[in-house]
Scaffold this motif. Structure first.
Motif, mmCIF file in Angstrom:
data_model
loop_
_atom_site.group_PDB
_atom_site.id
_atom_site.type_symbol
_atom_site.label_atom_id
_atom_site.label_comp_id
_atom_site.label_asym_id
_atom_site.label_seq_id
_atom_site.Cartn_x
_atom_site.Cartn_y
_atom_site.Cartn_z
ATOM 1 N N ALA A 144 27.293 34.564 45.591
ATOM 2 C CA ALA A 144 28.560 35.538 45.385
ATOM 3 C C ALA A 144 29.685 34.494 45.322
ATOM 4 N N PHE A 145 30.588 35.038 44.578
ATOM 5 C CA PHE A 145 31.864 34.764 44.624
ATOM 6 C C PHE A 145 33.079 35.662 44.678
ATOM 7 N N ALA A 146 34.094 35.443 44.811
ATOM 8 C CA ALA A 146 35.210 36.413 45.444
ATOM 9 C C ALA A 146 35.035 37.736 44.419
ATOM 10 N N PRO A 147 35.149 37.482 43.079
ATOM 11 C CA PRO A 147 35.153 38.761 42.278
ATOM 12 C C PRO A 147 34.097 39.806 42.486
ATOM 13 N N ILE A 148 32.825 39.024 42.960
ATOM 14 C CA ILE A 148 31.528 39.953 43.014
ATOM 15 C C ILE A 148 31.574 40.791 44.229
ATOM 16 N N VAL A 149 32.345 40.280 45.282
ATOM 17 C CA VAL A 149 32.555 41.172 46.611
ATOM 18 C C VAL A 149 33.567 41.898 46.447
ATOM 19 N N LYS A 159 40.790 51.436 41.094
ATOM 20 C CA LYS A 159 42.034 51.125 40.220
ATOM 21 C C LYS A 159 41.604 51.256 38.840
ATOM 22 N N ARG A 160 40.425 51.515 38.649
ATOM 23 C CA ARG A 160 40.204 51.488 36.830
ATOM 24 C C ARG A 160 40.479 52.932 36.566
ATOM 25 N N THR A 161 40.911 52.876 35.349
ATOM 26 C CA THR A 161 41.328 54.110 34.586
ATOM 27 C C THR A 161 40.724 54.304 33.344
ATOM 28 N N GLY A 162 40.123 55.861 33.271
ATOM 29 C CA GLY A 162 39.629 56.103 32.116
ATOM 30 C C GLY A 162 38.171 55.348 31.751
ATOM 31 N N ASP A 163 38.055 55.031 30.592
ATOM 32 C CA ASP A 163 36.743 54.281 30.053
ATOM 33 C C ASP A 163 37.163 52.832 29.914
ATOM 34 N N ARG A 164 38.139 52.264 30.548
ATOM 35 C CA ARG A 164 38.664 50.746 30.410
ATOM 36 C C ARG A 164 37.749 49.948 31.376
ATOM 37 N N PRO A 165 37.190 49.053 30.925
ATOM 38 C CA PRO A 165 36.693 47.960 32.102
ATOM 39 C C PRO A 165 37.524 47.734 33.207
ATOM 40 N N PRO A 166 36.971 47.319 34.563
ATOM 41 C CA PRO A 166 37.681 47.125 35.394
ATOM 42 C C PRO A 166 38.643 45.793 35.135
ATOM 43 N N THR A 167 39.697 45.819 35.913
ATOM 44 C CA THR A 167 40.403 44.465 35.957
ATOM 45 C C THR A 167 39.986 43.447 36.903
ATOM 46 N N VAL A 168 39.510 42.427 36.630
ATOM 47 C CA VAL A 168 38.561 41.434 37.463
ATOM 48 C C VAL A 168 39.802 40.481 38.201
ATOM 49 N N ALA A 169 39.562 40.167 39.321
ATOM 50 C CA ALA A 169 40.234 39.179 40.022
ATOM 51 C C ALA A 169 41.827 39.648 39.866
ATOM 52 N N PRO A 170 42.429 40.630 40.374
ATOM 53 C CA PRO A 170 43.577 40.944 39.992
ATOM 54 C C PRO A 170 44.640 40.132 40.823
ATOM 55 N N VAL A 171 44.204 39.932 42.009
ATOM 56 C CA VAL A 171 45.201 39.411 42.848
ATOM 57 C C VAL A 171 44.549 37.802 43.214
ATOM 58 N N ALA A 173 41.471 35.075 44.164
ATOM 59 C CA ALA A 173 40.768 34.961 45.110
ATOM 60 C C ALA A 173 40.709 35.915 46.462
ATOM 61 N N LEU A 174 40.771 37.209 46.224
ATOM 62 C CA LEU A 174 41.133 37.995 47.535
ATOM 63 C C LEU A 174 39.850 38.003 48.402
ATOM 64 N N GLY A 175 38.693 37.796 47.791
ATOM 65 C CA GLY A 175 37.405 37.740 48.559
ATOM 66 C C GLY A 175 37.296 36.462 49.360
ATOM 67 N N ASP A 176 37.930 35.424 48.554
ATOM 68 C CA ASP A 176 37.840 33.981 49.520
ATOM 69 C C ASP A 176 38.839 33.708 50.382
ATOM 70 N N ILE A 177 40.317 34.475 50.255
ATOM 71 C CA ILE A 177 41.252 34.181 51.047
ATOM 72 C C ILE A 177 40.888 35.044 52.244
ATOM 73 N N GLY A 178 40.556 36.398 51.934
ATOM 74 C CA GLY A 178 40.156 37.391 53.177
ATOM 75 C C GLY A 178 39.012 36.890 54.047
ATOM 76 N N ALA A 179 38.020 36.315 53.499
ATOM 77 C CA ALA A 179 37.000 35.592 54.274
ATOM 78 C C ALA A 179 37.459 34.529 55.085
ATOM 79 N N ALA A 180 38.401 33.885 54.446
ATOM 80 C CA ALA A 180 38.889 32.255 55.157
ATOM 81 C C ALA A 180 39.777 32.881 56.262
ATOM 82 N N LEU A 181 40.931 33.936 56.219
ATOM 83 C CA LEU A 181 41.496 34.501 57.277
ATOM 84 C C LEU A 181 40.613 34.879 58.355
#
Length: 401
Positions: A144-149, A159-171, A173-181
């Motif tokens: 796992a890396f941050a965008p996976i979790v 946050k995804r709209t319509g048939d558009r693909p998801p916006t990956v890693a929008p902020v 490495a939230l998964g990394d920083i969150g786990a680190a905290l």
């Protein structure tokens, strides 16, 4: 006056960001952090791009540069039994042993919690992995890396709209920083527990758990009947000004009354269309947005937000990277650290500063990230009493570097 973690020592078998950010937080609080890296290439974060080169011409990537201030680096081959034995000999010299390999990897190398506890019962052992080490889970064998979790937390789909693909890693490495905290919080709590009981323990952090905690609205609002990314009846949207966008949050009736007065329509506070918060949302696009953006059309985003703030309405401009770098608040709070480059490029690398400010503890000067294996000889000689000849023998065999 010292810092809160002066005297606390951390041996970090770490890579990339989820654990390195946590140990950097501990270093900023005064801990002595010794980072253990593989002899060939080091922490995989060093290979990230963009990058600079160190004085030896080796690549040092952005991920490494922003997560390793204030540490020392030693190179030890953990897959070699001699390297494993060096870590087991070092462990009793440290309060905390931390790792963020794939679940079970350290145990298979003979460096899991039980192995460390056998030589150092008072050790605090910290693991950060995608899905945890101590509870059976169907995802336990997955990398796992941050965008996976982040994707698995539900926030991308929310946050995804319509048939558009998801916006990956929008902020980032939230998964990394969150786990680190959460890892840092776990270490601080375990240190306090050891002071009271004398016992060490295992702190197990799963990145997915951390992101589910940080994206709390996904499951909480779903459980209360909201679907399709709805956030409830409130104004929480972006609006256009003369030079860009600003974000406005209005969730209380008194704030709505101030907003409509500011934009020149005080009568709307008593308008039946806006008698409920649901009415604000129902008439956002046909009534409120044109009025708000009409009011802001002659203002910069900064001016619009200043006027909103003066009226007691929460608002913030959408800033580009160059605007964040030049922001007066960022400068006043010392929230960007300049790391001089060593490859002839004048622009220093900017790394986020320490957001923790304590009234009784002075802010420490930041020190640059360590070069690969910069402190190997120093640590092995000081901590284990190895002679120069012994270290050279290990170096010649590729056990250390």
């Amino acid at each position: 006056m010292g810092r809160p973690l002066d005297g606390v020592r951390v041996l970090a078998l770490e890579q990339m960001q989820a654990l390195p950010y946590a140990t950097q937080l501990l270093a900023r609080l005064g801990a002595d952090v010794v980072k253990v890296e593989p002899p060939r290439g080091g922490d995989s974060g060093r290979a990230s791009l963009p990058a600079m080169t160190d004085p030896q011409g080796r690549r040092v990537g952005a991920t490494f540069l922003r997560n390793n201030l204030g540490k020392r680096s030693i190179c030890v081959d953990l897959k070699d039994p001699r390297g494993r034995d060096l870590v087991l000999r070092l462990a009793p010299r440290f309060d905390v042993v931390a790792e963020n390999s794939k679940a079970g990897a350290m145990r298979r190398l003979g460096l899991g919690y039980d192995d460390i506890a056998a030589v150092h019962p008072a050790a605090i052992y910290v693991s950060v992995s995608g899905f945890g080490n101590t509870v059976p889970t169907p995802y336990g064998d997955r990398p796992a890396f941050a965008p996976i979790v982040e994707a698995m937390s539900g926030v991308y789909e929310m946050k995804r709209t319509g048939d558009r693909p998801p916006t990956v890693a929008p902020v980032g490495a939230l998964g990394d920083i969150g786990a680190a905290l959460y890892a840092a919080i776990g270490v601080l709590a375990a240190l306090r527990h050891r002071e009271a009981t004398g016992r060490g323990q295992y702190v197990d952090i799963a990145m997915l758990d951390a992101v589910i905690a940080m994206t709390d609205i996904v499951t909480n609002l779903w459980s209360m009947g909201l679907r399709g990314g709805q956030l409830g009846p409130l104004i929480l949207h972006g609006f256009r000004a003369k030079d860009g966008w600003f974000v406005l949050q209005v969730a209380r009736e008194q704030h709505f009354a101030r907003l409509v007065e500011l934009i020149g329509h005080p009568e709307w506070a008593a308008d039946p269309r806006f008698a409920t918060r649901q009415g604000w949302v129902a008439h956002l696009e046909d009534v409120l947005r044109p009025a708000i953006e009409g009011w802001a059309a002659g203002l910069t985003k900064a001016q619009a937000c200043q006027a909103m703030g003066a009226a007691g309405i929460p608002a913030g401009p959408c800033l580009g990277a160059e605007e964040v770098v030049a922001d007066e608040h960022v400068a006043a709070r010392d929230m960007l650290v300049s790391v001089p480059r060593t490859d002839g490029v004048a622009q220093p690398v900017l790394v986020p500063g320490d957001p923790v400010r304590m009234s009784a503890v002075p802010r420490a000067d930041e020190t640059r990230p360590p070069w690969l294996g910069e402190h190997t000889s120093e640590v092995l000689s000081t901590e284990l009493g190895l002679t120069s000849a012994e270290i050279q023998t290990l170096r010649s065999a590729g056990v250390v570097a």
